[in-house]
Write an enzyme that holds these catalytic residues in place. Structure first.
Site, PDB file in Angstrom:
ATOM      1  N   GLY A   1      11.668  29.462  50.158  1.00 45.16           N
ATOM      2  CA  GLY A   1      12.666  28.445  50.492  1.00 45.16           C
ATOM      3  C   GLY A   1      14.017  29.095  50.754  1.00 45.16           C
ATOM      4  N   PHE A   2      15.081  28.294  50.643  1.00 47.48           N
ATOM      5  CA  PHE A   2      16.418  28.820  50.920  1.00 47.48           C
ATOM      6  C   PHE A   2      16.729  30.039  50.047  1.00 47.48           C
ATOM      7  CE2 PHE A   2      17.202  24.492  52.634  1.00 47.48           C
ATOM      8  CZ  PHE A   2      17.695  24.862  53.862  1.00 47.48           C
TER       9      PHE A   2
ATOM     10  N   GLU B   1      20.453   9.125  53.979  1.00 48.55           N
ATOM     11  CA  GLU B   1      20.193   9.422  55.386  1.00 48.55           C
ATOM     12  C   GLU B   1      18.930   8.714  55.862  1.00 48.55           C
ATOM     13  OE1 GLU B   1      20.293  13.691  54.999  1.00 48.55           O
ATOM     14  OE2 GLU B   1      22.427  13.779  55.478  1.00 48.55           O
TER      15      GLU B   1
END
Lengths: 459, 459
Positions: free
Chosen positions: B20-21, B184
């Site tokens: 991941g990040f 969102e």
């Protein structure tokens, strides 16, 4: 039915079953006609089948070759879309039986004045449906995504496999059927192994990959002129594909494929990945339609229709595309290839027939205008037979590119696909190389005892 | 291990678990370092999680927010990728236990000199995992594609549902959790119903759709300054979203969601579609690591690490990202949000720590540099808190756009996403509106008895 039409007399009801090339074109060609069109499909999108194999190799994303039926038809006020499966036809009462509607179970009748059925075709496994588990079909979006995951997982497995023989089995890909789809798929796998993923791996040399293209007939691309078939064969061989002509698959397992050669000898080829693109059979809708009309289907499951594409004895029922054989006025069968252009022309013809009938006009029998055949083999290689003009190499490839972009549905898809292709061409890369299944599903089950500490030894 | 290194003394082995990040940034920041890096992940791609919700609404395709780990690292010769699951840690013998390798079953040990674990986080269902069947999580690619199919199928069902109440249930969407993802998502569903799919349907008015945003705390976007939370709330309300603050979900069924209000009263909201974006919990890797070290995890399943991100008593083991709590020198816990910037900075820090140690240098404790928070609500609406500067509306939205494009991995993805967004912005369309499951799976099971002839009556 839209509200503003409720006051007026009920318009002529056209029900179109199948949103592929033929059915969707029929609907779109009825735009503005004094009819009420209902398009019935199991899926909410239409698929640009000639490019499905590019999804299988990660060159394109599903959304780039599929467009939602509703957005294609959103501006066509006389058309609506129903997401359902047509499971039966009641020709006497002029009703289609719909099942699997998104908001309920059970079955629902849908009345029509004109019925257009275009169910297309699928691949069959020569009566061995059990082979599908180890050799997914390359026609549906689901099949393509399954194949993509298997191909990528095979390279992953090869990277970790210390045993040279087992590793070679992971690097051996068998493509069954050398029609355009099989040929294009085989070429792309060879390119994938040779160029695209080569630098991705540290232990395995993916150039050692073998691609076997198994074809029962004596040449690839049977629909093409022999000279182009030969050009295609040598182009495939240069890419590292091994065409096995006059060979047939007689067995598929998760770690091997049994192939019978011209002399009748059967060889077990160790291969972890098999892809099925052979044995084209008409959609089961053809059989349901034939049964309802008391007609027969041929060996490929196709129903025979009149020169005007209508069902014998049922002028109000038209059948189109891969699922039909068209009879000529003299009773002979018109030879038509199972290609998108035929389906598109038949869809347009069906719409014109409906319009003419409403105006009380007669319509000439369907006549196919052959614009030529196209097949791409790999990066900047293709063969084309355009009105007798035989092209190959880069010229044919550019032709292929332009034609496919032109017919691709939707401005957005065209733009995205063009960009993808440009990038892939420039970088020899593939953007959509995603294994969408959990890794354990992409492994074989009987491999547990192979070198369990192979990895730790190499680390 | 690459061949050319076999002759040289074995370099320092760094094993990074999680692409991941945090984990991927650690690997990339070790480029050129005198180490041999092995990145272990269950998936062959890294996911740009801040945009997963756009896949769920059909705004983007999976390949546009996911990039294959191998192609990201293809040029980094000291790094290799292993597709496997880390199921255990043997800190004493410095080995990671790998399972589900693509070419074999069983488990395989992988030795390390430095171990970096960055498993990230997932949503939990407040101990009601059975809710997941009716309220898929919005964090993984699979979850997003499932949600996309359910949202689109719900509109399809509403189009065919004659009963007004049942139809409204198909048009009611419950989003659980008002962090950036929930906010969102809610905004995008409202836009989808109001603008995007509206003209696609003939019978149903999709503007009648309701979006309930359920949040246990007293405001949306808790990580943001209150003023921006209030701006976001009113922007959501203008879009047609109903924020339910101080509300909690106490039950999820396939046709309704039970919601408890601030006064403790429970209401059954008829809703066919629920989306889960609440209850962030650390990856199970945190618990496995804590267990191996004899340490504890906190209520959110996170393991506590030293100021230099190392595991207490195990300086050679670093843990990063959403799955850890960082202890300050004074023993207090450093408050860090579960955001990509934190993960990226920790990944870079871990790589620097490894380099410094090999050079025999000391490294300062990890310090997070807050560059600000960003969240978009809908087309050209967003809120931003950049170093105390509070932006909202179009300015914030453009900032959001630029920042996300900047951090999106890979030139190709950036270009495609930018084009998609431009087209969506101009046409208010969504390109990837594909229901990838067979329709029957997208229907509810207990709906069989509702108006079986409703369709035929309207035809």
């Amino acid at each position: 039915m839209t509200n503003e039409t409720q006051s007026r007399p009920r318009p002529h009801r056209v029900v179109v079953v199948g949103g592929g090339f033929a059915g969707l074109r029929a609907v779109r060609s009825l735009r503005g006609a004094p009819v009420e069109v209902t398009l019935v499909d199991r899926q909410n999108f239409t698929l640009f089948q000639p490019l499905v194999y590019q999804v299988a190799t990660g060159a394109l994303s599903p959304a780039e070759i599929a467009a939602p039926l509703r957005s294609i038809l959103r501006k066509q006020r006389n058309a609506r879309v129903v997401l359902a499966e047509a499971t039966g036809f009641d020709l006497e009462h002029r009703e289609v039986v719909l099942e699997h509607l998104p908001n309920r179970g059970g079955s629902t009748p849908l009345g029509y004045d004109t019925l257009i059925v275009a169910g297309g075709s699928r691949y069959n496994y020569f009566g061995h449906d059990e082979w599908q588990a180890d050799a997914p079909e390359l026609k549906s979006l689901a099949g393509a995504l399954d194949i993509r995951s298997r191909i990528l997982a095979a390279f992953e497995a090869a990277e970790l496999e210390p045993d040279p023989q087992l590793r070679q089995a992971w690097l051996t890909f068998v493509v069954v059927g050398a029609g355009p789809t099989g040929v294009e798929m085989a070429g792309q796998i060879a390119e994938l192994a040779r160029d695209v993923v080569r630098a991705d791996f540290r232990s395995v040399d993916t150039r050692a990959a073998r691609v076997l293209l198994v074809e029962a007939s004596d040449r690839v691309l049977m629909n093409f002129p022999a000279s182009l078939s030969h050009k295609a064969t040598s182009a495939l061989e240069r890419l590292g594909v091994t065409p096995l002509l006059n060979h047939t698959v007689v067995g598929v397992a998760d770690d091997s494929v049994a192939i019978r050669g011209p002399a009748g000898e059967v060889a077990q080829k160790p291969a972890r990945t098999a892809i099925w693109a052979a044995g084209v059979t008409a959609s089961e809708l053809a059989a349901r339609l034939a049964e309802a009309a008391g007609a027969e289907v041929d060996r490929s499951g196709r129903v025979t229709v009149e020169p005007d594409l209508s069902l014998p004895g049922h002028p109000e029922v038209l059948a189109l595309g891969d699922m039909v054989r068209v009879r000529a006025a003299d009773g002979s069968i018109v030879p038509l290839p199972g290609l998108a252009p035929v389906a598109l022309q038949q869809g347009r013809y069906a719409a014109r027939l409906v319009r003419d009938r409403l105006r009380g006009q007669a319509t000439k029998p369907f006549h196919y205008v052959d614009k030529g055949d196209l097949a791409t083999i790999g990066r900047s290689k293709a063969v084309a037979d355009v009105k007798g003009l035989h092209l190959s190499g880069f010229t044919a490839w550019v032709t292929w590119l332009v034609v496919h972009l032109f017919y691709l549905i939707g401005f957005q898809n065209r733009l995205l696909v063009l960009i993808r292709w440009t990038i892939s061409f420039a970088t020899r890369g593939r953007g959509a190389r995603l294994i969408v299944r959990p890794p354990e599903h992409s492994t074989s089950h009987d491999a547990a005892d192979h070198e369990p500490d192979g990895l730790s030894r190499r680390v």
